[in-house]
Design an enzyme around this catalytic site. Structure first.
Site, PDB file in Angstrom:
ATOM      1  CE  LYS A 115      -4.543  -1.325   0.744  1.00 41.05           C
ATOM      2  NZ  LYS A 115      -5.301  -1.956   1.796  1.00 41.05           N
ATOM      3  CE  LYS A 206      -4.374  -8.169  -4.322  1.00 37.88           C
ATOM      4  NZ  LYS A 206      -4.360  -8.282  -2.903  1.00 37.88           N
ATOM      5  CE  LYS A 209     -14.551  -1.369  -6.817  1.00 37.02           C
ATOM      6  NZ  LYS A 209     -15.793  -1.817  -6.198  1.00 37.02           N
TER       7      LYS A 209
HETATM    8  P1  TYM Z   1     -10.857  -7.990   0.381  1.00 39.40           P
HETATM    9  O1  TYM Z   1     -12.046  -7.140   0.678  1.00 39.40           O
HETATM   10  O2  TYM Z   1      -9.703  -7.348  -0.285  1.00 39.40           O
HETATM   11  O3  TYM Z   1     -11.291  -9.241  -0.477  1.00 39.40           O
HETATM   12  C1  TYM Z   1     -12.390 -10.079  -0.133  1.00 39.40           C
HETATM   13  C2  TYM Z   1     -12.071 -11.508  -0.502  1.00 39.40           C
HETATM   14  O4  TYM Z   1     -11.771 -11.601  -1.907  1.00 39.40           O
HETATM   15  C3  TYM Z   1     -10.535 -12.276  -2.090  1.00 39.40           C
HETATM   16  N1  TYM Z   1      -9.875 -11.731  -3.288  1.00 39.40           N
HETATM   17  C4  TYM Z   1      -9.424 -12.468  -4.304  1.00 39.40           C
HETATM   18  N2  TYM Z   1      -9.426 -13.797  -4.522  1.00 39.40           N
HETATM   19  C5  TYM Z   1      -8.901 -14.245  -5.675  1.00 39.40           C
HETATM   20  N3  TYM Z   1      -8.372 -13.427  -6.617  1.00 39.40           N
HETATM   21  C6  TYM Z   1      -8.335 -12.091  -6.451  1.00 39.40           C
HETATM   22  N4  TYM Z   1      -7.831 -11.302  -7.388  1.00 39.40           N
HETATM   23  C7  TYM Z   1      -8.877 -11.560  -5.249  1.00 39.40           C
HETATM   24  N5  TYM Z   1      -9.013 -10.302  -4.745  1.00 39.40           N
HETATM   25  C8  TYM Z   1      -9.617 -10.431  -3.555  1.00 39.40           C
HETATM   26  C9  TYM Z   1      -9.747 -11.987  -0.820  1.00 39.40           C
HETATM   27  O5  TYM Z   1      -8.729 -12.938  -0.609  1.00 39.40           O
HETATM   28  C10 TYM Z   1     -10.823 -12.035   0.231  1.00 39.40           C
HETATM   29  O6  TYM Z   1     -11.067 -13.359   0.637  1.00 39.40           O
HETATM   30  N6  TYM Z   1      -8.539  -8.175   4.824  1.00 39.40           N
HETATM   31  C11 TYM Z   1      -9.640  -8.729   4.050  1.00 39.40           C
HETATM   32  C12 TYM Z   1     -10.998  -8.566   4.701  1.00 39.40           C
HETATM   33  C13 TYM Z   1     -11.092  -9.138   6.086  1.00 39.40           C
HETATM   34  C14 TYM Z   1     -11.200 -10.510   6.421  1.00 39.40           C
HETATM   35  C15 TYM Z   1     -11.323 -10.529   7.834  1.00 39.40           C
HETATM   36  C16 TYM Z   1     -11.184 -11.692   5.691  1.00 39.40           C
HETATM   37  C17 TYM Z   1     -11.151  -8.425   7.226  1.00 39.40           C
HETATM   38  N7  TYM Z   1     -11.279  -9.265   8.293  1.00 39.40           N
HETATM   39  C18 TYM Z   1     -11.434 -11.745   8.521  1.00 39.40           C
HETATM   40  C19 TYM Z   1     -11.307 -12.884   6.387  1.00 39.40           C
HETATM   41  C20 TYM Z   1     -11.419 -12.924   7.785  1.00 39.40           C
HETATM   42  C21 TYM Z   1      -9.697  -8.013   2.719  1.00 39.40           C
HETATM   43  O7  TYM Z   1      -9.241  -6.893   2.578  1.00 39.40           O
HETATM   44  O8  TYM Z   1     -10.366  -8.699   1.723  1.00 39.40           O
END
Ligand code: TYM
Length: 345
Positions: A115, A206, A209
């Site tokens: 980041k 990857k 967003k």
């Molecule tokens: P976030 O919001 O970035 O993404 C949500 C979920 O989508 C998956 N993901 C992907 N999987 C495959 N290919 C991609 N290009 C891709 N981009 C995103 C992420 O792995 C995720 O599963 N820190 C986490 C949110 C969070 C969380 C938690 C998750 C907060 N507390 C507790 C699990 C348990 C996040 O920013 O995900």
């Protein structure tokens, strides 16, 4: 008891990477898990503010995320769907966990570095480039650990980019038990088969967003024409003579499209999928991929429209209020144990 927990940041309508990497699994648990398995899914708005957002945007994005979670088929009668900030126990446990989390361990996490745009090998917090690093971004993974542990989750379905955060969570469990005795189960990481969906415009990254190019990702509510357009211009390669082959090293862009096509159909036999397109041009192949994506998004799109047009804000508020009340109960059960273990109670 088995408890499946996962979270997603409210960044508006999620993309195909979120869906194939995580959300699709979330919905499938409703069919594959027995009634005794708790399913808890969280919109992590406190994580979203680690980079400041305009209040009106955050509100809108949370609404879009909740609408999407319902549109993909999550059933609020079967799962707990809620917002992180409505359950203060997440923040309370985070403080407690931050008291046993070492900054050295956190400084080796890769997310804050990416980041800030600094290299992952860079370990030192004393470096000039980290002077503006905010405490919230640095301790982001501790809040994530709290999300998981406050519900005593046993399984956490995520994409590969979250695997490091889950390792840290398990380390924190170890530290907690060492200091205060056993309260938490050790949460297992459940990686989906589509653990890393790549960007359409730069297949070495990857799908995300935050990438500046909106053509690099497909949103779940994109129109059929928009999906066709994005797939049509997706970066592949000029190895036209080789036809359609699966080779992630040499042909990452093409292979990403093959994987997307396969994962949508629940398949993982990528070479075989490629062979089914033998003799076709890339143009025709891409049209097939776009059709396949559009077919799978059709019901999500129409359900999204139905919810926004016929249900409205009152319905969404009711879903999230009821979900948050259930989540607060689940969290409070844990917090009583935690406060007792620490001597706070
Ligand atoms: P976030 O919001 O970035 O993404 C949500 C979920 O989508 C998956 N993901 C992907 N999987 C495959 N290919 C991609 N290009 C891709 N981009 C995103 C992420 O792995 C995720 O599963 N820190 C986490 C949110 C969070 C969380 C938690 C998750 C907060 N507390 C507790 C699990 C348990 C996040 O920013 O995900």
């Amino acid at each position: 008891p088995k408890t499946i927990f996962s979270g997603i940041q409210p960044t508006g309508v999620p993309h195909l990477g979120n869906y194939l990497g995580a959300l699709k699994q979330w919905t499938s648990f409703q069919n594959t898990e027995t009634e005794s398995t708790k399913l808890i899914f969280c919109i992590v708005d406190l994580h979203a503010i680690t980079s400041p957002q305009k209040a009106s945007n955050l509100r809108q994005w949370k609404k879009e995320m909740l609408t999407t979670l319902l549109a993909i088929g999550l059933n609020p009668d079967r799962c707990i769907i809620f917002e992180q900030s409505r359950v203060p126990a997440h923040s309370e446990l985070m403080w407690i966990l931050s008291c046993i989390s070492s900054t050295g361990r956190l400084s080796r996490m890769t997310q804050w570095k990416s980041k800030l745009g600094i290299s992952e090998e860079h370990h030192s917090l004393e470096d000039k480039s980290t002077e503006t690093l905010k405490l919230g971004l640095f301790s982001y993974p501790v809040l994530q650990a709290a999300d998981i542990l406050v519900h005593r989750a046993t399984h956490v379905p995520v994409g590969e980019d979250q695997a490091q955060h889950l390792e840290l969570t398990r380390d924190i469990v170890g530290a907690f038990h060492h200091n205060y005795g056993k309260v938490f189960p050790l949460p297992a990481t459940l990686l989906s088969p589509a653990k890393r969906v790549m960007s359409l415009s730069d297949p070495t990254q990857k799908m995300s967003k935050s990438a500046p190019d909106p053509k690099s990702r497909i949103l779940l509510t994109d129109s059929p024409t928009s999906v066709q357009g994005k797939i049509k211009v997706a970066l592949t390669d000029s190895l036209e003579t080789y036809g359609i082959t699966y080779d992630p090293q040499k042909r990452p862009g093409l292979s990403n499209l093959i994987e997307i096509y396969a994962h949508i159909q629940g398949r993982e036999d990528f070479e075989h999928v490629a062979s089914e397109f033998e003799g076709l041009t890339k143009k025709v192949f891409k049209e097939r991929v776009a059709d396949c994506i559009n077919e799978s998004l059709e019901s999500i799109r129409s359900e999204y429209t139905r919810i926004t047009e016929t249900e409205g804000d009152g319905f969404l508020e009711k879903v999230v209020r009821e979900g948050s009340a259930k989540a607060a109960n689940s969290a409070e059960e844990t917090m009583v144990k935690v406060r007792e273990a620490l001597g706070l109670l």
